[in-house]
Design a protein around this motif. Sequence first.
Motif, PDB file in Angstrom:
ATOM      1  N   ASN A 141      14.823  36.563  69.914  1.00 20.10           N
ATOM      2  CA  ASN A 141      14.559  37.807  70.656  1.00 20.10           C
ATOM      3  C   ASN A 141      15.265  37.831  72.008  1.00 20.10           C
ATOM      4  OD1 ASN A 141      13.191  35.974  72.197  1.00 20.10           O
ATOM      5  ND2 ASN A 141      11.155  36.847  71.871  1.00 20.10           N
ATOM      6  N   ASP A 142      16.271  36.970  72.196  1.00 20.48           N
ATOM      7  CA  ASP A 142      16.813  36.768  73.545  1.00 20.48           C
ATOM      8  C   ASP A 142      18.249  37.238  73.744  1.00 20.48           C
ATOM      9  OD1 ASP A 142      17.991  34.847  71.949  1.00 20.48           O
ATOM     10  OD2 ASP A 142      17.683  33.180  73.351  1.00 20.48           O
ATOM     11  N   ILE A 186       0.439  43.202  77.594  1.00 24.60           N
ATOM     12  CA  ILE A 186       0.718  43.302  76.163  1.00 24.60           C
ATOM     13  C   ILE A 186       1.693  42.187  75.797  1.00 24.60           C
ATOM     14  CG2 ILE A 186       1.726  44.755  74.342  1.00 24.60           C
ATOM     15  CD1 ILE A 186      -0.642  46.200  75.455  1.00 24.60           C
ATOM     16  N   SER A 187       1.343  41.413  74.771  1.00 24.79           N
ATOM     17  CA  SER A 187       2.269  40.392  74.282  1.00 24.79           C
ATOM     18  C   SER A 187       3.265  41.070  73.364  1.00 24.79           C
ATOM     19  CB  SER A 187       1.499  39.311  73.530  1.00 24.79           C
ATOM     20  OG  SER A 187       0.619  38.667  74.422  1.00 24.79           O
ATOM     21  N   LEU A 188       4.444  41.339  73.879  1.00 25.63           N
ATOM     22  CA  LEU A 188       5.424  42.131  73.121  1.00 25.63           C
ATOM     23  C   LEU A 188       6.341  41.220  72.311  1.00 25.63           C
ATOM     24  CD1 LEU A 188       5.918  45.145  72.748  1.00 25.63           C
ATOM     25  CD2 LEU A 188       7.725  44.994  74.476  1.00 25.63           C
ATOM     26  N   HIS A 189       7.058  40.354  72.994  1.00 22.59           N
ATOM     27  CA  HIS A 189       7.847  39.296  72.351  1.00 22.59           C
ATOM     28  C   HIS A 189       8.946  39.778  71.414  1.00 22.59           C
ATOM     29  CE1 HIS A 189       4.805  36.907  74.174  1.00 22.59           C
ATOM     30  NE2 HIS A 189       3.949  36.884  73.177  1.00 22.59           N
ATOM     31  N   GLY A 190       9.241  41.062  71.421  1.00 26.14           N
ATOM     32  CA  GLY A 190      10.336  41.528  70.566  1.00 26.14           C
ATOM     33  C   GLY A 190      10.700  42.950  70.922  1.00 26.14           C
ATOM     34  N   PRO A 191      11.970  43.357  70.654  1.00 26.88           N
ATOM     35  CA  PRO A 191      12.419  44.702  71.010  1.00 26.88           C
ATOM     36  C   PRO A 191      12.215  45.708  69.886  1.00 26.88           C
ATOM     37  CG  PRO A 191      14.298  43.405  70.324  1.00 26.88           C
ATOM     38  CD  PRO A 191      13.083  42.518  70.156  1.00 26.88           C
TER      39      PRO A 191
END
Length: 342
Positions: free
Chosen positions: A261-262, A210-215
């Motif tokens: 997002n880091d 799954i390409s999530l890329h964020g919380p």
Amino acid sequence: MNLKSMTLPEVTAALKELGQPAFRGKQVYAWLHKGVRSYDEMTNLPKDLREALAQQYPLYAPVAVRKQESQRDGTIKYLWQLSDGNCVETVLMRYHYGNTVCISTEVGCRMGCAFCASTLGGLVRKLEPYEMLDQVLFTQLDSGLPVNHIVLMGIGEPLDNFENVMRFLELVNSQEGMNISMRHISLSTCGLVPKIDELAKRKLQISLAISLHGPNDAVRDKIMPVNKAYPMDTLLAACRRYYEATSRRIHFEYAMIDGVNDTPEAARELLRRMKGLPAHFNLIPLNHVEESPLKPSSKAAVANFQKILEDGGITATVRRTLGGDIDASCGQLRRKHQKKQE
Ligand code: SAH
């Protein structure tokens, strides 16, 4: 349907219609899955049958219009031209456990992720099953390197081309074909929830990424338009259902974007939301795309993020970037080729 998109029973039925015995089906299927460019290469078929097949089922094979080989790590990237002139990319990566081919599933993409080069021109069309198979076959043939693993992580959204992708999986997995194990295949999606549920029903042994890329929704909404249709809670609930149905641990892709997002807080929020869901995280320093203002996270930010996840009990690996010297990330080569022609 194109003959190369057909399963063995379908090919056999098609040959029966041409008045042929069942063993011809097997012969033709085997040739198609070797990657022949013309029916004339099928030397154990009578000439009139070869001619009849060419008449009724034109045989296509992609042409390599660009081939780039990394001097650093042996990664090879192909730009294949399809029969209608459209181009897609395929990347062959060499790991200690074998060779992995990353294939495209669509010409372009309509998902609109802010950091991705594949989506810049929108979706042109979906690929046919045989056009996905051809990427594996002809990459193996041209490179001379046997393909052991396949990842559906090139141009396009595989779950947006669901039936064709399912058929491709059946073809590439078939014993009379390339016979690549489902366990050696990964499919990556930006999060089309109804299709994740449909995939779960098929109970395949593939890995789901799954390409999530964020919380959270605030971050995902900004960089992934798909999140507006299927927000993060909905997506994670589908992942839980997928795990219950298949017992397969899910992989989450997380492109690390500077200041977006880091942060350590983002890592802690992820930990909270992933509770109870067996997961593995791939942290990928963002590949810079010319058209985008987004920048990769610093090495220190990536390392810190990884440590917080691992301390919280989620395994996380930092993806080694291969082929950095040859534009080997998503859609970059096709994009350059298009621009040159404009
Ligand atoms: N559409 C599917 C398949 C594409 S897979 C999906 O979204 O999962 C390609 C992976 O590379 C996805 O995780 C995608 O989000 C990621 N990606 C795209 N552009 C990137 C970039 N510039 N840097 C790092 N990862 C990127």
